[in-house]
Every structure is written in C-alpha cells, then in structure tokens.
Design a protein around this motif. Structure first.
Motif, mmCIF file in Angstrom:
data_model
loop_
_atom_site.group_PDB
_atom_site.id
_atom_site.type_symbol
_atom_site.label_atom_id
_atom_site.label_comp_id
_atom_site.label_asym_id
_atom_site.label_seq_id
_atom_site.Cartn_x
_atom_site.Cartn_y
_atom_site.Cartn_z
ATOM 1 N N PRO A 126 -16.629 -0.115 -14.551
ATOM 2 C CA PRO A 126 -17.835 0.596 -14.974
ATOM 3 C C PRO A 126 -18.380 0.194 -16.342
ATOM 4 C CG PRO A 126 -15.923 2.069 -14.897
ATOM 5 C CD PRO A 126 -15.520 0.805 -14.244
ATOM 6 N N ARG A 127 -17.544 -0.389 -17.212
ATOM 7 C CA ARG A 127 -18.035 -0.894 -18.502
ATOM 8 C C ARG A 127 -17.951 -2.423 -18.539
ATOM 9 N NH1 ARG A 127 -18.612 3.299 -22.595
ATOM 10 N NH2 ARG A 127 -19.270 1.575 -23.928
ATOM 11 N N PHE A 128 -18.004 -3.047 -17.353
ATOM 12 C CA PHE A 128 -17.985 -4.499 -17.170
ATOM 13 C C PHE A 128 -16.629 -5.123 -17.501
ATOM 14 C CE2 PHE A 128 -22.508 -3.589 -17.754
ATOM 15 C CZ PHE A 128 -23.059 -4.254 -16.659
ATOM 16 N N GLU A 129 -15.601 -4.278 -17.648
ATOM 17 C CA GLU A 129 -14.270 -4.825 -17.878
ATOM 18 C C GLU A 129 -13.701 -5.367 -16.567
ATOM 19 O OE1 GLU A 129 -13.603 -0.531 -16.662
ATOM 20 O OE2 GLU A 129 -15.154 -1.761 -17.605
ATOM 21 N N GLU A 130 -12.898 -6.426 -16.649
ATOM 22 C CA GLU A 130 -12.294 -6.981 -15.428
ATOM 23 C C GLU A 130 -11.149 -6.087 -14.985
ATOM 24 O OE1 GLU A 130 -11.176 -10.984 -14.993
ATOM 25 O OE2 GLU A 130 -13.120 -11.800 -15.577
ATOM 26 N N LEU A 131 -11.089 -5.849 -13.660
ATOM 27 C CA LEU A 131 -9.990 -5.073 -13.110
ATOM 28 C C LEU A 131 -9.749 -5.501 -11.669
ATOM 29 C CD1 LEU A 131 -11.471 -2.806 -11.092
ATOM 30 C CD2 LEU A 131 -11.948 -1.696 -13.249
ATOM 31 N N THR A 132 -8.601 -5.106 -11.143
ATOM 32 C CA THR A 132 -8.267 -5.391 -9.749
ATOM 33 C C THR A 132 -8.603 -4.182 -8.900
ATOM 34 O OG1 THR A 132 -6.468 -6.884 -10.375
ATOM 35 C CG2 THR A 132 -6.426 -6.012 -8.142
ATOM 36 N N SER A 133 -9.419 -4.394 -7.895
ATOM 37 C CA SER A 133 -9.791 -3.326 -6.981
ATOM 38 C C SER A 133 -9.430 -3.752 -5.561
ATOM 39 C CB SER A 133 -11.284 -3.025 -7.100
ATOM 40 O OG SER A 133 -11.627 -1.897 -6.327
ATOM 41 N N SER A 134 -9.710 -2.895 -4.590
ATOM 42 C CA SER A 134 -9.337 -3.214 -3.215
ATOM 43 C C SER A 134 -10.232 -2.475 -2.236
ATOM 44 C CB SER A 134 -7.870 -2.848 -2.967
ATOM 45 O OG SER A 134 -7.636 -1.474 -3.230
ATOM 46 N N PHE A 135 -10.243 -2.966 -1.007
ATOM 47 C CA PHE A 135 -10.959 -2.306 0.069
ATOM 48 C C PHE A 135 -10.183 -2.503 1.366
ATOM 49 C CE2 PHE A 135 -12.548 -6.623 0.066
ATOM 50 C CZ PHE A 135 -12.701 -6.953 1.413
ATOM 51 N N CYS A 136 -10.516 -1.715 2.370
ATOM 52 C CA CYS A 136 -9.847 -1.800 3.667
ATOM 53 C C CYS A 136 -10.647 -2.704 4.593
ATOM 54 C CB CYS A 136 -9.713 -0.397 4.278
ATOM 55 S SG CYS A 136 -9.232 -0.384 6.033
ATOM 56 N N LEU A 137 -9.963 -3.600 5.267
ATOM 57 C CA LEU A 137 -10.588 -4.424 6.294
ATOM 58 C C LEU A 137 -9.843 -4.209 7.606
ATOM 59 C CD1 LEU A 137 -12.798 -6.608 6.814
ATOM 60 C CD2 LEU A 137 -10.972 -8.300 6.605
#
Length: 378
Positions: free
Chosen positions: A68-79
C-alpha cells in the motif's frame, strides 16, 4: 445428529478454518457420535483465499508486488484451474501497515493490480477479487495503473496513483492496457453496499478507520467525485451509485470501470462455491461465528448469509462471537435463532483473542449441550 459449523474469520485471532475446527471440537465433546461438518465461509474479506484453496483444491501462488505504500512484499493468490481468487488485502490491506504509516491519501491499490496481472500470467480466465480490509482510498487507479492504464494531469504526465492525487486527474489513457483483460471475466466480491462517494461513500464512512483526518476525508471524497466525472466522460460509465462501488476505498467502482467487473455480495458467492446449502440439507443445527455480531451483521456479513441459508431449510442457526453488539433482535427474522458471546467473564480484548480457539471450543460445546437438552425434553 448432524451439525454444521460455518464460521467467518475472527480478525486478528483465527481464520475461518481454524474457527471451524475449534467449533467441531466443541460439538464432538458434547455429542461424540454427531456428524460434525466444517464449512468455513467468507464475505469477501479475510480468509477468502485459504477457503478457496481448501474447497476448490487450488494452489497458493506467491508473487512479489508493491504494498500500500509501494513497498515490496510477497503476496499470494489462489489458482484452481482457470479460476483465480485474489484478496486485495494481501497486497493493499490495512494490516500491512504500522499505525503511523496509515494515511489513505498516500496509499495505493497498485499491488492488487499486480496480482491480477500475475493471475493472467498463470492462465486465469475468471478472476474473483475479494475487496475487504483495504488501506486505500484511490478509487482503484493504482490497480488500473498496474495493468496499463495511465491517469494524466493537465500537462499530460502520469500522476502517482494514490488517493491524494485523485483531484489532479484530467484524462484517462487506455493505450497501454493489458489486452488479456478483454478475454477474462472479473468479479468483485464485498460485504458492503456503499456508493462510490458522498456521505455514505468510500471516504466519509471508511477513511477515518484508515488514518484520515477530517480534512483528508473531505479531500478524498472530492477526489472520488472528480474521478467519477472523468470516468463518465472518458469511459462512458457512471460508477457513482453502484452498490458496493465504495468498497475498499472505491476499488469496487474502479474494478467495474476499468476491468468490467460485476460487483457481487461476497457471502452469496462463497456460499455457492463451498456448497453450503447442500451441506446444511438434513442438518439438525447450524452454528456460525464471527468476532462481532450486531445489527450490522444482517447487511450481508458472513453469519447473516449462513443464517439465511439455514432458514431456507428450516434449520435453527446459533451464532457465537467475541462481542455481542446492539440490536441483535433484528437478526432473528433472517434466521439467527440466538447469539452467544465466547467470554466466560470480564476479560480484556487482548486476552480474549489470545484464548480465542479454546473459548470458541468451550462455547460450541455448551450450546450443543443446551440444544440436546431442549430436544430431549421436547
């Protein structure tokens, strides 16, 4: 006897699957021979991804995105096959920011757009986006920017896609939009019906919870109204009064305007996908749960959807929660038979959350014992 446990998540304490397991332990403690069926649910917010991984047999895919503040992070989603399920809160959520970083004039949904792009890369043909728990009020321009839209100032330069810059937008450039968006079905799921802007819109209702001052609330609302005008002029769509357009700081309206998304009630879609109605069929009792139950629950929160599904089949539904709020009598007509708090006595919020699993197990046991005693007497 057949009892269905269909809880929502307890934010900051248990996800819906953990809550269902706690309830199952309590049910079986009271009735060891009972058929206890766990059906965790979500209204589009916390826990949607995990539930879909479990129910659909999907895979959790990780990606590096901007927060949300343009910081890099690891996210995920379901496929799951060609279906992708995304929680915007995993890329643009309030929980990702420390309290002193919360400022919806400076936050963006850019990372949510990056997750949509990653889903397209993975071959998704249908994308479901859960839009609860946001840290943002950018009208979805961050999400759209990540997918090739450009929001231009009067001088023709692309503005930084944050809430505080909405008023600077003079035109929308679609020249670089990802062409794959024309071939994919996008659905936005949420648990609110707020319009895009105005006194009941995205900024006035939700921005204070995200760190906005009174002046910022007014400015953000002005920005959303301005964006709606530009969208209508440049894209030919009016997002102002679409129910749910104000969800997640206007991301609901942005998903509709920029990706052609249909806005749906989260709990209705999840109930369909997890097969809750089929699993309730023939049940003696349904238990649901959430952190707080009050009169607002009836506005398409998870437990309300469960109660309505139970009522359709004439099955009593009892809700368990951390806090019992005002006007719960308004829930009886939708199928909620009774509401019980988990707390055994005076207790701080912190200790209650720490003991949440055990408290939920204990109260589920007590409710089932009382239900069985009433049935035996009848």
């Amino acid at each position: 006897m057949k009892i269905v446990a269909a809880p929502n998540a307890f934010k900051g304490c248990m996800d819906a699957m953990q809550a269902a397991e706690a309830m199952k332990l309590g049910i079986l403690a009271a009735a060891p021979l009972c058929e206890a069926i766990c059906v965790p649910v979500s209204d589009g917010g916390d826990g949607l991804t995990e539930i879909m991984v479990e129910v659909l047999g999907g895979t959790l895919l990780e990606n590096r995105v901007r927060g949300p503040r343009f910081e890099e992070l690891t996210s995920s989603f379901c496929l799951a096959g060609d279906l992708a399920v995304i929680e915007m809160a995993r890329a643009s959520g309030l929980v990702l920011l420390a309290r002193e970083q919360r400022d919806p004039t400076k936050t963006t949904t850019y990372g949510t757009g990056e997750l949509v792009g990653a889903a397209l890369d993975a071959g998704a043909r249908r994308i479901v986006v859960g839009i609860g728990g946001s840290a943002t009020c950018d009208g979805g321009i961050g999400m759209a920017s990540a997918l090739g839209y450009r929001f231009l100032s009067g001088s023709g330069k692309a503005i930084e896609p944050i809430g505080g810059n909405l008023h600077l937008i003079k035109s929308i450039d679609r020249g670089g939009v990802d062409p794959r968006l024309e071939e994919v079905i996008v659905e936005a799921v949420c648990d609110v019906t707020n319009p895009f802007a105005g006194e009941t819109g995205a900024s006035y209702v939700y921005s204070p919870q995200k760190g906005a001052t009174e002046e910022q609330v007014r400015n953000l609302d002005y920005g959303l109204r301005h964006l709606a005008d530009v969208i209508e002029r440049d894209l030919g769509l009016d997002v102002r009064y679409i129910p749910g357009a104000g969800a997640a700081g206007g991301l609901g309206g942005g998903l509709h305007a920029f990706l052609g998304a249909e806005l749906k009630k989260g709990i209705d879609l999840v109930i369909e996908m997890v097969g809750l109605k089929e699993k309730i069929r023939g049940a003696d009792l349904v238990l649901t749960a959430e952190g707080q139950i009050d009169f607002q629950t009836k506005y398409d929160k998870g437990p309300a959807g469960v109660a309505r599904a139970a009522k359709e089949q004439g099955v009593p539904c009892i809700a368990l929660c951390g806090g019992v709020g005002r006007k719960i009598d308004e829930l009886y007509d939708i199928g909620m038979t009774a509401v019980f708090s988990l707390c055994k006595g005076p207790q701080s919020l912190e200790s209650a959350m720490e003991d949440g699993f055990a408290l939920l197990t204990h109260q589920a046991e007590q409710v089932v014992r009382a239900f069985m005693a009433g049935r035996a007497k009848g």
